[in-house]
Design a protein around this motif. Sequence first.
Motif, PDB file in Angstrom:
ATOM      1  N   ARG A  43       0.832  -1.213   0.000  1.00  0.00           N
ATOM      2  CA  ARG A  43       0.000   0.000   0.000  1.00  0.00           C
ATOM      3  C   ARG A  43       0.862   1.257   0.000  1.00  0.00           C
ATOM      4  NH1 ARG A  43      -3.399  -2.843   3.800  1.00  0.00           N
ATOM      5  NH2 ARG A  43      -2.271  -1.825   5.502  1.00  0.00           N
ATOM      6  N   ARG A  44       1.973   1.205   0.743  1.00  0.00           N
ATOM      7  CA  ARG A  44       2.835   2.388   0.835  1.00  0.00           C
ATOM      8  C   ARG A  44       3.464   2.704  -0.517  1.00  0.00           C
ATOM      9  NH1 ARG A  44       2.741   6.955   2.033  1.00  0.00           N
ATOM     10  NH2 ARG A  44       4.681   8.029   2.489  1.00  0.00           N
ATOM     11  N   ILE A  45       3.970   1.689  -1.208  1.00  0.00           N
ATOM     12  CA  ILE A  45       4.578   1.933  -2.519  1.00  0.00           C
ATOM     13  C   ILE A  45       3.526   2.430  -3.504  1.00  0.00           C
ATOM     14  CG2 ILE A  45       5.723   0.871  -4.503  1.00  0.00           C
ATOM     15  CD1 ILE A  45       7.173  -0.976  -2.567  1.00  0.00           C
ATOM     16  N   ARG A  46       2.344   1.847  -3.465  1.00  0.00           N
ATOM     17  CA  ARG A  46       1.289   2.301  -4.377  1.00  0.00           C
ATOM     18  C   ARG A  46       0.974   3.777  -4.150  1.00  0.00           C
ATOM     19  NH1 ARG A  46      -3.575  -1.808  -5.520  1.00  0.00           N
ATOM     20  NH2 ARG A  46      -4.103   0.062  -6.699  1.00  0.00           N
ATOM     21  N   ALA A  47       0.963   4.198  -2.882  1.00  0.00           N
ATOM     22  CA  ALA A  47       0.710   5.608  -2.589  1.00  0.00           C
ATOM     23  C   ALA A  47       1.855   6.486  -3.084  1.00  0.00           C
ATOM     24  CB  ALA A  47       0.507   5.799  -1.084  1.00  0.00           C
ATOM     25  N   LEU A  48       3.085   6.002  -2.940  1.00  0.00           N
ATOM     26  CA  LEU A  48       4.246   6.772  -3.384  1.00  0.00           C
ATOM     27  C   LEU A  48       4.230   7.000  -4.890  1.00  0.00           C
ATOM     28  CD1 LEU A  48       7.093   5.081  -1.294  1.00  0.00           C
ATOM     29  CD2 LEU A  48       6.247   7.423  -1.009  1.00  0.00           C
ATOM     30  N   LEU A  49       3.696   6.051  -5.637  1.00  0.00           N
ATOM     31  CA  LEU A  49       3.708   6.158  -7.100  1.00  0.00           C
ATOM     32  C   LEU A  49       2.984   7.407  -7.588  1.00  0.00           C
ATOM     33  CD1 LEU A  49       3.118   2.439  -8.164  1.00  0.00           C
ATOM     34  CD2 LEU A  49       5.281   3.694  -8.081  1.00  0.00           C
ATOM     35  N   PHE A  50       1.986   7.862  -6.820  1.00  0.00           N
ATOM     36  CA  PHE A  50       1.259   9.062  -7.224  1.00  0.00           C
ATOM     37  C   PHE A  50       2.156  10.300  -7.187  1.00  0.00           C
ATOM     38  CE2 PHE A  50      -2.324   6.384  -5.765  1.00  0.00           C
ATOM     39  CZ  PHE A  50      -3.108   6.428  -6.908  1.00  0.00           C
ATOM     40  N   GLY A  51       3.226  10.237  -6.400  1.00  0.00           N
ATOM     41  CA  GLY A  51       4.126  11.378  -6.288  1.00  0.00           C
ATOM     42  C   GLY A  51       5.336  11.308  -7.201  1.00  0.00           C
ATOM     43  N   VAL A  52       5.398  10.297  -8.061  1.00  0.00           N
ATOM     44  CA  VAL A  52       6.523  10.136  -8.980  1.00  0.00           C
ATOM     45  C   VAL A  52       6.169  10.789 -10.314  1.00  0.00           C
ATOM     46  CG1 VAL A  52       8.043   8.521 -10.172  1.00  0.00           C
ATOM     47  CG2 VAL A  52       7.208   7.981  -7.877  1.00  0.00           C
ATOM     48  N   THR A  53       6.918  11.808 -10.681  1.00  0.00           N
ATOM     49  CA  THR A  53       6.694  12.486 -11.961  1.00  0.00           C
ATOM     50  C   THR A  53       7.672  11.953 -13.014  1.00  0.00           C
ATOM     51  OG1 THR A  53       8.303  14.244 -11.556  1.00  0.00           O
ATOM     52  CG2 THR A  53       6.082  14.561 -10.669  1.00  0.00           C
ATOM     53  N   ASP A  54       7.425  12.274 -14.261  1.00  0.00           N
ATOM     54  CA  ASP A  54       8.350  11.865 -15.323  1.00  0.00           C
ATOM     55  C   ASP A  54       9.737  12.467 -15.095  1.00  0.00           C
ATOM     56  OD1 ASP A  54       6.354  10.410 -16.506  1.00  0.00           O
ATOM     57  OD2 ASP A  54       5.919  11.877 -18.077  1.00  0.00           O
ATOM     58  N   ALA A  55       9.774  13.657 -14.516  1.00  0.00           N
ATOM     59  CA  ALA A  55      11.070  14.297 -14.251  1.00  0.00           C
ATOM     60  C   ALA A  55      11.880  13.536 -13.221  1.00  0.00           C
ATOM     61  CB  ALA A  55      10.848  15.740 -13.783  1.00  0.00           C
ATOM     62  N   HIS A  56      11.207  12.777 -12.353  1.00  0.00           N
ATOM     63  CA  HIS A  56      11.915  12.006 -11.330  1.00  0.00           C
ATOM     64  C   HIS A  56      12.657  10.804 -11.913  1.00  0.00           C
ATOM     65  CE1 HIS A  56       9.023  13.625  -8.070  1.00  0.00           C
ATOM     66  NE2 HIS A  56      10.229  14.071  -7.779  1.00  0.00           N
ATOM     67  N   LEU A  57      12.255  10.333 -13.089  1.00  0.00           N
ATOM     68  CA  LEU A  57      12.765   9.056 -13.588  1.00  0.00           C
ATOM     69  C   LEU A  57      14.274   9.030 -13.762  1.00  0.00           C
ATOM     70  CD1 LEU A  57       9.999   8.099 -16.194  1.00  0.00           C
ATOM     71  CD2 LEU A  57      10.241   7.362 -13.808  1.00  0.00           C
ATOM     72  N   THR A  58      14.887  10.173 -13.988  1.00  0.00           N
ATOM     73  CA  THR A  58      16.347  10.216 -14.147  1.00  0.00           C
ATOM     74  C   THR A  58      17.053  10.639 -12.854  1.00  0.00           C
ATOM     75  OG1 THR A  58      16.173  12.485 -14.988  1.00  0.00           O
ATOM     76  CG2 THR A  58      16.210  10.706 -16.616  1.00  0.00           C
ATOM     77  N   ALA A  59      16.291  10.874 -11.790  1.00  0.00           N
ATOM     78  CA  ALA A  59      16.886  11.324 -10.527  1.00  0.00           C
ATOM     79  C   ALA A  59      17.616  10.182  -9.840  1.00  0.00           C
ATOM     80  CB  ALA A  59      15.799  11.880  -9.618  1.00  0.00           C
ATOM     81  N   PRO A  60      18.654  10.490  -9.049  1.00  0.00           N
ATOM     82  CA  PRO A  60      19.382   9.444  -8.322  1.00  0.00           C
ATOM     83  C   PRO A  60      18.561   8.879  -7.173  1.00  0.00           C
ATOM     84  CG  PRO A  60      20.167  11.603  -7.660  1.00  0.00           C
ATOM     85  CD  PRO A  60      19.199  11.830  -8.790  1.00  0.00           C
ATOM     86  N   THR A  61      18.942   7.706  -6.725  1.00  0.00           N
ATOM     87  CA  THR A  61      18.307   7.056  -5.572  1.00  0.00           C
ATOM     88  C   THR A  61      19.402   6.656  -4.574  1.00  0.00           C
ATOM     89  OG1 THR A  61      18.503   4.764  -6.342  1.00  0.00           O
ATOM     90  CG2 THR A  61      16.622   6.044  -7.186  1.00  0.00           C
ATOM     91  N   PRO A  62      19.006   6.211  -3.375  1.00  0.00           N
ATOM     92  CA  PRO A  62      20.021   5.716  -2.432  1.00  0.00           C
ATOM     93  C   PRO A  62      20.754   4.470  -2.916  1.00  0.00           C
ATOM     94  CG  PRO A  62      18.011   6.303  -1.270  1.00  0.00           C
ATOM     95  CD  PRO A  62      17.693   6.337  -2.745  1.00  0.00           C
ATOM     96  N   CYS A  63      20.220   3.788  -3.936  1.00  0.00           N
ATOM     97  CA  CYS A  63      20.910   2.630  -4.517  1.00  0.00           C
ATOM     98  C   CYS A  63      21.984   3.148  -5.472  1.00  0.00           C
ATOM     99  CB  CYS A  63      19.933   1.754  -5.295  1.00  0.00           C
ATOM    100  SG  CYS A  63      18.575   1.110  -4.319  1.00  0.00           S
ATOM    101  N   PRO A  64      23.251   2.906  -5.179  1.00  0.00           N
ATOM    102  CA  PRO A  64      24.320   3.446  -6.030  1.00  0.00           C
ATOM    103  C   PRO A  64      24.111   3.111  -7.503  1.00  0.00           C
ATOM    104  CG  PRO A  64      25.236   2.434  -4.065  1.00  0.00           C
ATOM    105  CD  PRO A  64      23.772   2.094  -4.075  1.00  0.00           C
TER     106      PRO A  64
END
Length: 198
Positions: A14-35
């Motif tokens: 449920r938490r990941i599904r909720a997070l998906l609403f806040g992911v924009t196309d601009a985020h797709l190239t952003a870095p993550t904590p995973c190197p």
Amino acid sequence: MADRVPLDFDPPVRRIRALLFGVTDAHLTAPTPCPDWSVGDLLDHLMSLCWAFTQAAQKKTDGVTASPPPPASAANLSPHWRSRLPVVLEDLSTAWKQPTAWEGTAQAGGVTMPAAAMGSVAINELVMHGWDLARATGQEYAADPRILEHLIEFLSQGPAEGTPGLFGPVIDTDDEATLLDHAVALAGRNPRWRPAPR
């Protein structure tokens, strides 16, 4: 039925599904904590792991489950990920609601292990990558304390230097660390990670 199995996958799903609403196309190239992983890479990995661990819960073994997964890559991310990822997340949660999912052995990514351990690995993937996604996209993240307590016990059994391909070296935390910070640190992530200002 979730109360008859060791772990309930519904809260992290449920938490990941909720997070998906806040992911924009601009985020797709952003870095993550995973190197070396972008948000797009992370979403591709989530798609793959949901499928693999659903197969594991259903005791399906074939040439695909017997092989390591391909490297995560935004180039492989389905253009329909916004509609597909919630579905495969729900499929994963449903599969692990069956008591038989936790019995015997299970296979995923070319690895066979006791099914109960496989379930712990699967829910750890959901919690950690949910946290990764939240941090990378500037969203809040919370996890079920019961799951975190289980993961802390599970992750504490691993080597402090980490497990290549799974976990980085354990990060030190102070006595004031939350359960979430403690679990994240045991998985080799820095609880204080934030993306650099864009």
